[in-house]
Write an enzyme that holds these catalytic residues in place. Structure first.
Site, short mmCIF file in Angstrom:
data_model
loop_
_atom_site.label_atom_id
_atom_site.label_comp_id
_atom_site.label_asym_id
_atom_site.label_seq_id
_atom_site.Cartn_x
_atom_site.Cartn_y
_atom_site.Cartn_z
N CYS A 1 0.88 -1.18 0.00
CA CYS A 1 0.00 0.00 0.00
C CYS A 1 0.91 1.22 0.00
CB CYS A 1 -0.99 -0.03 1.17
SG CYS A 1 -0.26 -0.01 2.83
N THR B 1 2.13 2.94 2.62
CA THR B 1 3.15 2.83 3.67
C THR B 1 3.50 1.39 4.06
OG1 THR B 1 1.42 2.84 5.34
CG2 THR B 1 2.37 4.99 4.74
N GLY B 2 2.64 0.45 3.70
CA GLY B 2 2.78 -0.93 4.16
C GLY B 2 2.13 -1.14 5.52
N GLY C 1 -1.05 -0.02 6.90
CA GLY C 1 -2.45 -0.44 6.96
C GLY C 1 -2.62 -1.90 6.56
C1 RB5 Z 1 -3.94 5.39 0.96
O1 RB5 Z 1 -5.23 4.92 1.22
C2 RB5 Z 1 -3.00 4.96 2.08
O2 RB5 Z 1 -3.55 5.30 3.32
C3 RB5 Z 1 -2.75 3.46 2.05
O3 RB5 Z 1 -2.20 3.10 0.83
C4 RB5 Z 1 -1.79 2.94 3.10
O4 RB5 Z 1 -0.63 3.69 3.16
C5 RB5 Z 1 -2.38 2.71 4.44
O5 RB5 Z 1 -1.72 2.26 5.37
#
Ligand code: RB5
Length: 155
Positions: free
Chosen positions: A68, A70-71, A73
């Protein structure tokens, strides 16, 4: 090795890059299944994280990879699935330890944190590392024990 991979839209380009990289491996045979998101699609990251983590927890795949922004979520969500140990790794040492010490079957990375070449190096370290067992085994067993305690506590 059967691997499930997934991303949200923020992680899509890195996911595609890592899929190509996985299929280029000559010393390890990998079968990669992409559980989404597709090109041009948008999704909320927990949906993809749950799909990949559930597939690994069921035993359909040995490993899972989630990307994602940041990795984070992805890891937070994947770790809600019983039996899953997901680790966010943006360096080779962490990737090796995630396998050797923590037996992390799911690797998460952030496309807004790491460039594709570094991500490939991290992925390869995680791919080639195995759980060391030994002194790490009772610690990982403790994670499972704690997880079971709270599963039992659910109404
Ligand atoms: C974008 O929704 C961002 O919040 C997601 O890709 C991620 O970084 C979440 O942890």
């Amino acid at each position: 090795m059967k691997i499930a991979i997934g991303s949200d839209d923020a992680g899509y380009p890195l996911k595609e890059n890592l899929k190509t990289f996985l299929l280029e491996q000559e010393d390890v045979e990998v079968e990669v299944h992409d559980l989404g998101v597709g090109e041009g699609e948008t999704t909320h990251y927990p949906l993809i994280a749950a799909a990949v983590a559930e597939a690994v927890a069921r035993g359909d795949f040995e490993r899972g990879i989630l990307v994602c922004g940041t990795g984070l979520g992805m890891a937070i969500t994947a770790n809600k699935i019983p039996g899953i140990r997901a680790a966010t790794c943006h360096n080779v040492y962490s990737a090796e330890r995630a396998r050797k010490s923590n037996d992390a079957q799911v690797l998460t990375m952030g496309a807004r944190v790491i460039g594709p070449e570094s991500a490939r190096t991290v992925l390869r370290a995680w791919l080639l590392s195995e759980f060391a067992g030994g002194r790490s085994a009772p610690k990982v067993a403790k994670i499972t024990e704690i997880e079971r305690k709270y599963l039992k506590a659910l109404p």
